[in-house]
Scaffold this active site. Structure first.
Site: not given
Length: 181
Positions: A69, A102
């Site tokens: 988004r 990560e």
């Protein structure tokens, strides 16, 4: 703040709150998902959000949008600012040489990547996402920008979920949320 500026901020807050809905137990039980699709479907509200995000940390050379988004918000902000758009993608979605990072989410862990040549040395980069929750995605993105030789001009989000304390992970960076809940 002038009365006119306060009025604009109140209108933006009203637009955002009236067009973002909560979806309980998505994507897993216990999570309340902030659905921005009604806001995106309203041209006036979407335009007001893009304008507001574009005013936060310009001028910039690049605008980095966080999948998925964040892409929707960052691309028009980049166009409005006359800056390049850089997608920050989930692991394995970009061709070529990438930098990976990560990070922890409020409900698991993930890895994001950026193309190794996405930034020029010294680029000023505005990072855009829809929601700042635990701060893991934004922190990982900022770290990728830095690894690419660029500078983070700021991080701008549509919504900040203050109760998750994500801003704490970004204490060294300027952060703007159009609405904090």
């Amino acid at each position: 703040m002038t009365d006119q500026a306060a009025s604009v901020d109140e209108e933006l807050t009203r637009l955002i709150t009236s067009r973002v809905r909560d979806i309980s137990d998505y994507p897993q039980p216990g999570v309340v998902f902030k659905d921005i699709t009604p806001l995106l479907a309203d041209a006036d509200a979407f335009g007001a959000v893009v304008d507001a995000l574009a005013r936060t940390y310009g001028p910039v050379d690049k605008v980095a949008g966080i999948e998925a988004r964040g892409f929707i918000l960052a691309a028009p902000v980049a166009a409005r600012l006359g800056a390049g758009f850089v997608p920050i993608r989930k692991k394995g979605k970009l061709p070529g040489v990438t930098f990976a990072q990560e990070y922890q989410l409020e409900y698991g862990s993930a890895t994001i990547e950026v193309l190794a040549d996405a930034f020029d040395p010294g680029d000023r980069v505005l990072v855009i996402d829809d929601v700042l929750a635990t701060g893991g995605t934004a922190r990982a993105t900022a770290d990728l920008v830095l690894r690419g030789g660029a500078r983070v001009a700021g991080i701008s989000v549509l919504l900040e979920l203050a109760f998750l304390h994500g801003r704490a992970k970004l204490a060294d960076l300027p952060v703007t949320a159009l609405l904090t809940v």
